[in-house]
Write an enzyme that holds these catalytic residues in place. Structure first.
Site, short mmCIF file in Angstrom:
data_model
loop_
_atom_site.label_atom_id
_atom_site.label_comp_id
_atom_site.label_asym_id
_atom_site.label_seq_id
_atom_site.Cartn_x
_atom_site.Cartn_y
_atom_site.Cartn_z
N ASP A 204 35.71 36.76 35.72
CA ASP A 204 36.52 36.99 36.94
C ASP A 204 35.89 36.37 38.19
O ASP A 204 34.72 36.61 38.50
CB ASP A 204 36.66 38.50 37.13
CG ASP A 204 37.73 38.87 38.14
OD1 ASP A 204 37.67 38.37 39.27
OD2 ASP A 204 38.62 39.66 37.78
N SER B 229 41.22 35.86 41.14
CA SER B 229 41.68 37.02 40.37
C SER B 229 43.16 37.30 40.68
O SER B 229 44.00 36.43 40.42
CB SER B 229 40.78 38.22 40.66
OG SER B 229 40.87 39.19 39.65
#
Length: 281
Positions: A186, A45
């Site tokens: 993610d 991320s």
């Protein structure tokens, strides 16, 4: 055979967590910690963004100063409804496998901005680091259907921008990213830093803005302990009390970015000696 080599692991944490992380990287570097010794950089991320820039040769001090100047702004407009749907999906089961699949289904069904918009935002944030570097780099993302964690690298036949976009595809906020015939969300949804990807390395430095993922998933301290049990020397840096106060609770609050970055720098300066004992042994 004993583990060898060094791994630098950078976790997720949104704009505020990313700012704290860049402060840590700059503070360690200024204190004499040579991050270029890393045999691999593993990013998740926000850690995928800054890990890519670091691996492509952008100095930690430059990353830090840009944030202090208000540059590299990450705008995440997360509504209360999106937050509630995220929490409902992630925490609706105590079983890790069911939890991540619930979140993946919610992400696939959500109405989000176009994928091209996300790709453009990630490209801008990478600041020219758009091709896989010669330095080994691994980018973590989660399969939206199976919940499997994958690590994209230069051999994965996907572009760096696409890999980073997949790692940053916050469920319900950004669309899942289609790569290699699958959809990805993610990388921090199952583990905020994915320290398990550093298994096999003898020395691991992990900089993790958020130690715990939402839902019944392993924490960064637990994963660090597992690496240590396997024989690795591990230095795990998570925000201390002062840094947590500077960061606040909203990891999307850009007003908190400069303070978070400075808190990361100060924490790194204070922790440099203990980090050096692991990283430069």
């Amino acid at each position: 055979m004993s583990a060898s080599g060094t791994a630098l692991v950078l976790g997720g944490g949104g704009p505020v967590g990313g700012a704290w992380m860049t402060g840590v990287l700059a503070g360690l570097t200024d204190a004499g910690i040579d991050l270029d010794r890393a045999d691999v950089v593993i990013g998740t991320s926000a850690g995928a963004i800054y890990g890519s820039r670091l691996a492509c040769g952008q100095p930690p001090r430059e990353l830090y100063e840009r944030l202090l100047a208000g540059d590299d702004r990450i705008d995440l407009d997360v509504t209360a409804a999106q937050t509630l749907r995220f929490l409902w999906a992630a925490m609706g089961s105590r079983d890790p496998e069911r939890s991540i699949r619930r979140l993946g289904r919610a992400a696939l069904a959500a109405r989000t901005p176009p994928a091209a918009e996300m790709s453009a935002a990630v490209r801008e944030l990478l600041r020219g680091a758009t091709d896989w570097p010669a330095r080994p780099l691994r980018i973590a993302a989660v399969d939206a259907v199976t919940g499997e964690v994958a690590a994209f690298d230069a051999d994965a036949k996907v572009g760096l921008v696409d890999a980073v976009a997949a790692s940053c595809a916050v469920p319900l906020v950004w669309p899942p990213v289609a790569l290699v015939g699958r959809h990805w969300i993610d990388g921090g949804t199952r583990s905020t830093a994915n320290l398990q990807l550093a298994r096999g390395y003898g020395r691991v430095l992990a900089v993790v803005p958020i130690p715990n993922a939402v839902g019944p998933h392993p924490s960064a301290p637990r994963q660090a302990a597992e690496l240590a049990d396997d024989g690795a020397a591990v230095s795990l840096l998570c925000p201390d009390r002062t840094a947590r106060r500077a960061m606040g609770r909203d990891m999307t609050a850009n007003a908190r970015v400069p303070a978070a970055a400075r808190a990361g720098y100060a924490q790194a300066t204070a922790s440099a000696e203990s980090v050096a004992e692991v990283w430069q042994a």
